[in-house]
Design an enzyme around this catalytic site. Structure first.
Site, PDB file in Angstrom:
ATOM      1  N   ARG A 133     -32.414  40.802  15.851  1.00  0.00           N
ATOM      2  CA  ARG A 133     -31.747  41.849  15.083  1.00  0.00           C
ATOM      3  C   ARG A 133     -30.242  41.591  15.090  1.00  0.00           C
ATOM      4  NH1 ARG A 133     -35.523  44.357  18.569  1.00  0.00           N
ATOM      5  NH2 ARG A 133     -37.241  45.415  17.469  1.00  0.00           N
ATOM      6  N   LYS A 157     -34.442  46.723  21.866  1.00  0.00           N
ATOM      7  CA  LYS A 157     -34.472  48.183  21.844  1.00  0.00           C
ATOM      8  C   LYS A 157     -34.998  48.710  23.171  1.00  0.00           C
ATOM      9  CE  LYS A 157     -34.982  48.937  16.867  1.00  0.00           C
ATOM     10  NZ  LYS A 157     -35.821  49.553  15.804  1.00  0.00           N
ATOM     11  N   HIS A 252     -41.225  43.844  19.146  1.00  0.00           N
ATOM     12  CA  HIS A 252     -41.855  45.076  18.679  1.00  0.00           C
ATOM     13  C   HIS A 252     -42.546  45.787  19.838  1.00  0.00           C
ATOM     14  CE1 HIS A 252     -42.178  43.617  14.218  1.00  0.00           C
ATOM     15  NE2 HIS A 252     -41.009  44.142  14.501  1.00  0.00           N
TER      16      HIS A 252
END
Length: 281
Positions: A133, A157, A252
């Site tokens: 990202r 994340k 993910h």
């Protein structure tokens, strides 16, 4: 309503990214402006009804997520909470756009005349070759690089760390950049981060603009970092990579998010059918 503590809750307690936290705060502020500071089920229903006239379902669902987090934070600090979170809207899953590998080969013909050109070319190539990202790319430090083993440690994340491999070509480009071009860009300034300007770390906004600029010079308009990430994932799927592997590389949280990359161009399906079906051999 003072949301300073809410920002800290999102970033530290929930482990959300700066970008997501800012979006949630913005969503709540827009709602409070609409409701004149009232937070109750009636005001929420009226606001969502108004949003449905102009906003996309995904944007409204983000507001609902922000509202859910606000409710949890208010309960945590002992504030009275007279509202609940409405159900999320059902939205169609959009197939991600991607750029073909053939078109992206143009990056190797990118005109490199200056140290800045070299850095910009490398940023474009690095994001496409690792699928990170844009915020993750901005946060990479030199200490995260494992050059001999050819991988980089990424803090994704929720501060979840993952190892992402890179190719020998990328290793060669990184080696030249770190030894020659990066010091020339920084001059007397100091930074622990990999991608820098003359004053230190590049922000994600700066990297976004760099990607757009490089794409334009390559004749690929409207390129943005997440498009390169989509292209990376699509290339892996087309190459036969297992979904679980792609899930891990992209960082993910669950496989469902990764399955969106199982969209396969029709021409590829035809070619695979001819290659695999016994009647076609």
């Amino acid at each position: 309503m003072n949301l300073d503590g809410f920002t800290e809750y999102l970033r530290i307690k929930r482990g959300l990214s700066e970008k997501t936290s800012e979006a949630y705060i913005s969503d709540i502020n827009q709602f409070l402006k609409f409701s004149k500071g009232d937070i109750n089920n009636s005001a929420i229903d009226c606001y969502i009804a108004e949003c449905l006239k102009t906003k996309k379902g995904r944007t409204i669902n983000r507001f609902i997520s922000a509202l859910s987090n606000l409710s949890e934070w208010m309960k945590l600090i002992g504030e009275k909470c007279d509202f609940g979170s409405p159900d999320r809207l059902k939205t169609d899953r959009r197939l991600p756009k991607f750029i073909s590998c053939d078109r992206l080969q143009a990056i190797f013909d990118f005109p490199v005349k200056t140290k800045i050109d070299y850095r910009n070319m490398l940023i474009f190539l690095f994001i496409y070759s690792t699928g990170v990202r844009v915020s993750e790319a901005a946060d990479i430090k030199l200490s995260n690089l494992h050059m001999e083993e050819e991988f980089v440690l990424i803090a994704g994340k929720g501060n979840k760390e993952r190892a992402v491999p890179f190719s020998r070509n990328i290793k060669s480009f990184l080696d030249e950049y770190i030894k020659i071009h990066r010091p020339a860009i920084l001059k007397s300034a100091h930074s622990d981060h990999l991608f820098t300007g003359r004053n230190g770390q590049l922000t994600r906004q700066m990297i976004w603009l760099i990607i757009r600029s490089v794409g334009s010079k390559l004749g690929i308009e409207n390129v943005y970092p997440h498009l390169l990430r989509h292209s990376y994932a699509t290339a892996l799927i087309l190459g036969g990579a297992n979904l679980r592997i792609v899930e891990a590389l992209l960082g993910h949280k669950n496989l469902e998010t990764t399955t969106i990359y199982t969209h396969i161009p029709g021409t590829f399906l035809v070619d695979e059918f001819k290659r695999c079906h016994p009647r076609e051999k």
